[in-house]
Write a protein that holds these residues in place. Structure first.
Motif, mmCIF file in Angstrom:
data_model
loop_
_atom_site.group_PDB
_atom_site.id
_atom_site.type_symbol
_atom_site.label_atom_id
_atom_site.label_comp_id
_atom_site.label_asym_id
_atom_site.label_seq_id
_atom_site.Cartn_x
_atom_site.Cartn_y
_atom_site.Cartn_z
ATOM 1 N N PHE A 317 0.602 -0.970 0.093
ATOM 2 C CA PHE A 317 0.505 0.533 -0.174
ATOM 3 C C PHE A 317 0.526 1.137 -0.120
ATOM 4 O O PHE A 317 0.371 2.245 -0.852
ATOM 5 C CB PHE A 317 -1.032 -0.180 1.353
ATOM 6 C CG PHE A 317 -1.862 1.149 1.358
ATOM 7 C CD1 PHE A 317 -2.884 1.632 0.104
ATOM 8 C CD2 PHE A 317 -1.658 2.580 2.174
ATOM 9 C CE1 PHE A 317 -3.529 1.958 0.796
ATOM 10 C CE2 PHE A 317 -2.672 3.262 1.983
ATOM 11 C CZ PHE A 317 -3.538 3.494 0.870
ATOM 12 N N LEU A 318 2.448 1.138 0.761
ATOM 13 C CA LEU A 318 2.868 2.091 0.868
ATOM 14 C C LEU A 318 3.820 2.603 -0.335
ATOM 15 O O LEU A 318 2.899 3.566 -1.235
ATOM 16 C CB LEU A 318 4.499 2.377 1.882
ATOM 17 C CG LEU A 318 3.223 2.241 3.500
ATOM 18 C CD1 LEU A 318 4.566 1.877 4.648
ATOM 19 C CD2 LEU A 318 2.814 3.543 3.813
ATOM 20 N N TYR A 319 3.624 1.303 -0.897
ATOM 21 C CA TYR A 319 4.185 1.737 -2.632
ATOM 22 C C TYR A 319 3.414 2.344 -3.481
ATOM 23 O O TYR A 319 3.903 3.273 -4.475
ATOM 24 C CB TYR A 319 5.049 0.247 -3.076
ATOM 25 C CG TYR A 319 5.050 0.743 -4.449
ATOM 26 C CD1 TYR A 319 6.335 -0.093 -4.936
ATOM 27 C CD2 TYR A 319 4.051 -0.837 -5.166
ATOM 28 C CE1 TYR A 319 6.245 0.781 -6.708
ATOM 29 C CE2 TYR A 319 4.079 -0.752 -6.743
ATOM 30 C CZ TYR A 319 5.486 -0.132 -7.296
ATOM 31 O OH TYR A 319 5.543 -0.557 -8.370
ATOM 32 N N LEU A 320 2.366 1.874 -3.418
ATOM 33 C CA LEU A 320 1.307 2.721 -4.362
ATOM 34 C C LEU A 320 1.366 3.605 -4.365
ATOM 35 O O LEU A 320 1.184 4.660 -5.097
ATOM 36 C CB LEU A 320 -0.317 1.482 -4.372
ATOM 37 C CG LEU A 320 -0.405 0.170 -5.086
ATOM 38 C CD1 LEU A 320 -1.372 -0.285 -4.617
ATOM 39 C CD2 LEU A 320 0.149 -0.307 -6.135
ATOM 40 N N ALA A 321 1.100 4.137 -2.676
ATOM 41 C CA ALA A 321 0.772 5.690 -2.355
ATOM 42 C C ALA A 321 1.787 6.221 -2.867
ATOM 43 O O ALA A 321 1.430 7.817 -3.270
ATOM 44 C CB ALA A 321 0.437 5.333 -0.662
ATOM 45 N N PHE A 322 3.258 6.041 -2.546
ATOM 46 C CA PHE A 322 4.280 6.729 -3.026
ATOM 47 C C PHE A 322 4.417 6.751 -4.452
ATOM 48 O O PHE A 322 5.406 8.181 -5.033
ATOM 49 C CB PHE A 322 5.796 6.035 -2.572
ATOM 50 C CG PHE A 322 5.839 6.735 -1.437
ATOM 51 C CD1 PHE A 322 6.381 8.261 -1.250
ATOM 52 C CD2 PHE A 322 5.850 6.085 -0.086
ATOM 53 C CE1 PHE A 322 6.410 8.202 0.581
ATOM 54 C CE2 PHE A 322 5.745 5.984 1.419
ATOM 55 C CZ PHE A 322 5.864 7.704 1.573
ATOM 56 N N LYS A 323 3.939 5.717 -6.136
ATOM 57 C CA LYS A 323 4.119 5.649 -7.001
ATOM 58 C C LYS A 323 2.679 6.303 -6.571
ATOM 59 O O LYS A 323 3.374 6.928 -8.380
ATOM 60 C CB LYS A 323 3.548 3.939 -7.583
ATOM 61 C CG LYS A 323 4.277 4.268 -8.966
ATOM 62 C CD LYS A 323 3.554 2.628 -8.903
ATOM 63 C CE LYS A 323 4.031 2.409 -10.631
ATOM 64 N NZ LYS A 323 2.413 3.140 -11.336
#
Length: 328
Positions: A317-323
């Motif tokens: 989820f953090l990866y998607l948010a930063f992406k």
């Protein structure tokens, strides 16, 4: 990447995982005896027969069905909101399903009503979130959606915690719901869960082209004669129907609907013709893998499956948010 090769490897992995899940557990059963029980019906060891037929096999099938429901509902939710960060767990639908099951518990209703009340409360919550997240133009605002969903989820979790406090020592089942648990799966529950699974399969297959039209643009969907608003609500009803039943019988298992559709989309494309059935397929594999890990990581105890999915899901989820932040 050869998509056919990926599917073949995935299918072989599922078969291997299935037999591994039969073996993993506190009570050690050899793979040979597991195969004998599965294909011949029984062995001379009555205990092993009961463990395979009454505990492990129902649990494996339950993991597959719940994973299929969560994976496909996540794919549909992301299509509906046009964002890969939308997930039934994150926006609060799962918490409402658990709340419905808690109400059924308080009313001392049979197990069949857990899924019914879970679906009803999931739909009510989804409707509220959906309405509050619309802006003045009538389109969904993702930021508002997440805030409203998280707020409602926090409120429902507070009521669930209060219920656990009021019930006292007998609140262990609700505790399991909040962390996700598949160990209590029975053949009766599997039959009940097959109803929303088969219904959703037929419904989404029938409307696969409409979902693709919505994904492209609502204006194009209108030109094709689709009543976009009604169709969105009908899809929402079916999705919450699936979530309500899965949560009522397995608890709050998060991030499956977030991770799986995104991975499937990156490999096989965005079309719902492939996305929904493949999200079902890989959702089942992923949840069975997590459940097997929950039983096998520590030999003396079982880790709640919701903890395992969160370990995978929170960083994702953090990866998607930063992406998404970098893309803006």
């Amino acid at each position: 990447m050869d998509k056919r090769r990926v599917l073949v490897v995935s299918f072989l992995f599922l078969i291997g995982l299935f037999f591994l899940a039969l073996v993993v557990g506190n009570y050690k059963i050899s793979i040979l005896n597991s195969l004998k029980i599965l294909f011949l019906g029984s062995t001379s060891n009555i205990m092993e027969n009961k463990i395979i037929w009454n505990l492990r096999l129902p649990r494996i099938i339950m993991a597959l069905i719940v994973g299929m429901l969560l994976g496909s509902s996540g794919a549909v939710t992301q299509t509906l909101f046009k964002n890969p960060m939308a997930d039934p767990y994150i926006i609060g639908i799962s918490a409402s399903g658990t709340f419905g099951a808690v109400i059924a518990y308080f009313l001392n209703l049979p197990e069949e009503y857990y899924g019914i009340l879970g679906s009803i409360f999931s739909f009510i919550t989804s409707f509220i979130i959906f309405k509050l997240s619309n802006n003045k133009k009538g389109t969904l605002n993702l930021s508002t959606l997440l805030v409203v969903g998280i707020s409602i989820s926090a409120l429902l979790r507070a009521f669930i915690s209060l219920s656990m406090y009021l019930i006292g020592e007998d609140s262990f089942r609700i505790v399991l719901w909040t962390m996700g648990y598949l160990g209590g799966g029975t053949w009766k529950e599997i039959i009940i869960l097959l109803i929303p699974l088969l219904f959703s399969l037929v419904y989404f297959y029938k409307n696969r082209y409409k979902l693709d039209a919505i994904l492209l643009s609502e204006e194009e969907a209108y030109t094709l004669g689709i009543d976009v608003k009604f169709f969105k609500y009908s899809v929402l009803v079916v999705s919450t129907f699936m979530i309500g039943f899965s949560v009522a019988f397995s608890g709050m298992i998060g991030f499956v609907g977030l991770i799986i559709p995104h991975i499937v989309r990156s490999i096989f494309g965005v079309s719902n013709i492939k996305l929904i059935p493949l999200s079902m397929f890989y959702g089942g594999i992923f949840l069975l893998l997590c459940d097997t890990l929950s039983r096998g990581i520590v030999s003396t105890m079982e880790i709640p499956i919701g903890v395992i999915t969160a370990i995978f899901g929170a960083p994702f989820f953090l990866y998607l948010a930063f992406k998404k932040r970098r893309d803006c």
